[in-house]
Design an enzyme around this catalytic site. Structure first.
Site, PDB file in Angstrom:
ATOM      1  N   GLY A 135      60.019  65.814 -17.816  1.00 48.08           N
ATOM      2  CA  GLY A 135      60.549  66.728 -17.448  1.00 48.08           C
ATOM      3  C   GLY A 135      60.698  68.325 -17.399  1.00 48.08           C
ATOM      4  N   GLU A 178      64.998  58.771 -22.807  1.00 47.12           N
ATOM      5  CA  GLU A 178      66.719  59.415 -22.831  1.00 47.12           C
ATOM      6  C   GLU A 178      67.551  58.703 -23.438  1.00 47.12           C
ATOM      7  OE1 GLU A 178      65.428  60.495 -18.414  1.00 47.12           O
ATOM      8  OE2 GLU A 178      64.863  61.836 -18.756  1.00 47.12           O
ATOM      9  N   SER A 211      55.524  64.654 -16.975  1.00 47.92           N
ATOM     10  CA  SER A 211      55.036  65.665 -16.190  1.00 47.92           C
ATOM     11  C   SER A 211      53.547  65.426 -14.779  1.00 47.92           C
ATOM     12  CB  SER A 211      55.470  66.686 -17.115  1.00 47.92           C
ATOM     13  OG  SER A 211      56.635  67.516 -17.505  1.00 47.92           O
ATOM     14  N   HIS A 214      63.326  53.633 -22.972  1.00 49.98           N
ATOM     15  CA  HIS A 214      63.467  55.757 -22.571  1.00 49.98           C
ATOM     16  C   HIS A 214      63.694  56.781 -23.572  1.00 49.98           C
ATOM     17  CE1 HIS A 214      62.851  58.836 -20.022  1.00 49.98           C
ATOM     18  NE2 HIS A 214      62.147  58.401 -19.733  1.00 49.98           N
ATOM     19  N   GLU A 253      55.441  58.451 -23.679  1.00 51.35           N
ATOM     20  CA  GLU A 253      56.463  59.891 -23.385  1.00 51.35           C
ATOM     21  C   GLU A 253      56.235  60.698 -24.325  1.00 51.35           C
ATOM     22  OE1 GLU A 253      57.396  58.749 -19.064  1.00 51.35           O
ATOM     23  OE2 GLU A 253      58.869  57.616 -20.429  1.00 51.35           O
ATOM     24  N   ASN A 282      59.949  55.832 -12.239  1.00 52.87           N
ATOM     25  CA  ASN A 282      61.541  55.887 -12.954  1.00 52.87           C
ATOM     26  C   ASN A 282      62.368  56.851 -12.004  1.00 52.87           C
ATOM     27  OD1 ASN A 282      63.971  56.235 -14.846  1.00 52.87           O
ATOM     28  ND2 ASN A 282      61.954  57.603 -16.084  1.00 52.87           N
ATOM     29  N   TRP A 283      62.755  56.719 -11.387  1.00 48.57           N
ATOM     30  CA  TRP A 283      64.025  57.410 -10.362  1.00 48.57           C
ATOM     31  C   TRP A 283      65.578  57.668 -11.037  1.00 48.57           C
ATOM     32  CZ3 TRP A 283      64.635  55.083  -4.513  1.00 48.57           C
ATOM     33  CH2 TRP A 283      63.976  55.039  -3.856  1.00 48.57           C
ATOM     34  N   LYS A 284      65.275  57.395 -12.297  1.00 48.80           N
ATOM     35  CA  LYS A 284      66.256  57.889 -12.954  1.00 48.80           C
ATOM     36  C   LYS A 284      67.471  58.035 -12.675  1.00 48.80           C
ATOM     37  CE  LYS A 284      63.211  60.157 -16.019  1.00 48.80           C
ATOM     38  NZ  LYS A 284      63.183  61.650 -16.896  1.00 48.80           N
TER      39      LYS A 284
HETATM   40  P1  PGA Z   1      58.774  63.388 -15.830  1.00 50.30           P
HETATM   41  O1  PGA Z   1      59.497  61.973 -16.722  1.00 50.30           O
HETATM   42  O2  PGA Z   1      57.687  62.694 -14.866  1.00 50.30           O
HETATM   43  O3  PGA Z   1      59.571  63.281 -14.567  1.00 50.30           O
HETATM   44  O4  PGA Z   1      58.542  64.746 -16.756  1.00 50.30           O
HETATM   45  C1  PGA Z   1      58.633  61.095 -16.760  1.00 50.30           C
HETATM   46  C2  PGA Z   1      59.792  60.026 -16.925  1.00 50.30           C
HETATM   47  O5  PGA Z   1      61.180  59.950 -17.833  1.00 50.30           O
HETATM   48  O6  PGA Z   1      59.597  59.089 -17.423  1.00 50.30           O
END
Ligand code: PGA
Length: 249
Positions: free
Chosen positions: A173, A99, A212, A97, A167, A11-13
């Site tokens: 993150g 976020e 992470s 997600h 998640e 997931n490149w966000k």
């Molecule tokens: P991360 O993000 O690997 O940077 O913790 C995972 C995600 O949000 O899918």
């Protein structure tokens, strides 16, 4: 249970412009010789989906979107539909997600509607669930995740390809990860709900762990029972790191 191929999705966000496609090309090139590859997907920002799908055509690396609107088209400024993602070459799409749940108020109902939209467009949804730190500390993890799974997965998923991504919000993150016992507990609970909702068909959907994941912890996490792959954020941006995670699967 039938052996399922693990899915490692990046997931490149909101990272990456055209030059980042070099990382995707390098990954596809390096994985070519792998005789037993896991499924691998990259989910770049919408602006790169079409270019990445073109750059990776014929390779084993699939392309996904990070979100979609519930409607196929309409007056929704700034949004992108599942049909548009499919047209651009995406095969998968991340849904709800954390976020998006946190910043855009995406509820389980919206997640279920977006999942239906993905199916309508022929995309494979990766539906995200996970507790906050406060919810874990209050001992509510299984309740919260269970409610999210039941509410975010519509009945229409029966017989269709999909994945669930567990998640924990506090692990995204942050460099923090749950213990393997904590991961196993939640994944087993999700598997039981999938079996209850979809019967034997519910056994085929991979349950990804996300939060992470990095080259150092990937092998240990991917060995946990009921972990069927990983959803990787930060470590998916660099070919070498993501490739190491893929090779750990
Ligand atoms: P991360 O993000 O690997 O940077 O913790 C995972 C995600 O949000 O899918």
């Amino acid at each position: 249970m039938a052996e399922m191929r693990p899915l490692i999705a990046g997931n490149w966000k909101m990272h990456g412009t055209t030059e980042a496609l070099a990382e995707a090309r390098a990954l596809a090139g390096n994985l070519k010789a792998d005789p037993t590859p896991p499924r691998v997907a990259l989910c770049p920002p919408h602006t790169l989906v079409a270019q990445m799908a073109w750059a990776l055509r014929g390779s084993q690396v699939e392309v996904g979107g990070q979100d979609c609107h519930v409607e196929p088209k309409g007056a929704f400024t700034g949004d992108v539909s599942a049909e548009m993602l499919a047209d651009a070459g995406a095969r998968l799409v991340i849904i709800a997600h954390s976020e998006r749940r946190a910043a855009y108020g995406e509820t389980d109902e919206i997640a279920a509607d977006k999942t239906r939209a993905a199916l309508r467009a022929g995309l494979e949804p990766i539906v995200c669930v996970g507790e906050t730190l406060a919810e874990r500390e209050a001992g509510n993890t299984l309740d919260v995740v269970g409610r999210q799974v039941r509410g975010s997965l519509p009945r229409e998923l029966a017989g269709r390809a999909f994945a669930v991504a567990y998640e924990p919000v506090w692990a995204i993150g942050t460099g923090l990860t749950p213990t393997v016992a904590q991961i196993e507990e939640v994944h087993r609970a999700i598997r039981a709900i999938l079996a209850e909702m979809f019967g034997a068909e519910g056994q085929g959907a991979p349950i990804l762990y996300g939060g992470s994941v990095n080259p150092k912890n990937a092998a240990e996490i991917l060995r946990v029972p009921e972990v069927g792959g990983a959803l990787v954020g930060g470590a998916s941006l660099k070919c070498a790191d993501f490739e190491a995670i893929v090779r750990a699967a």
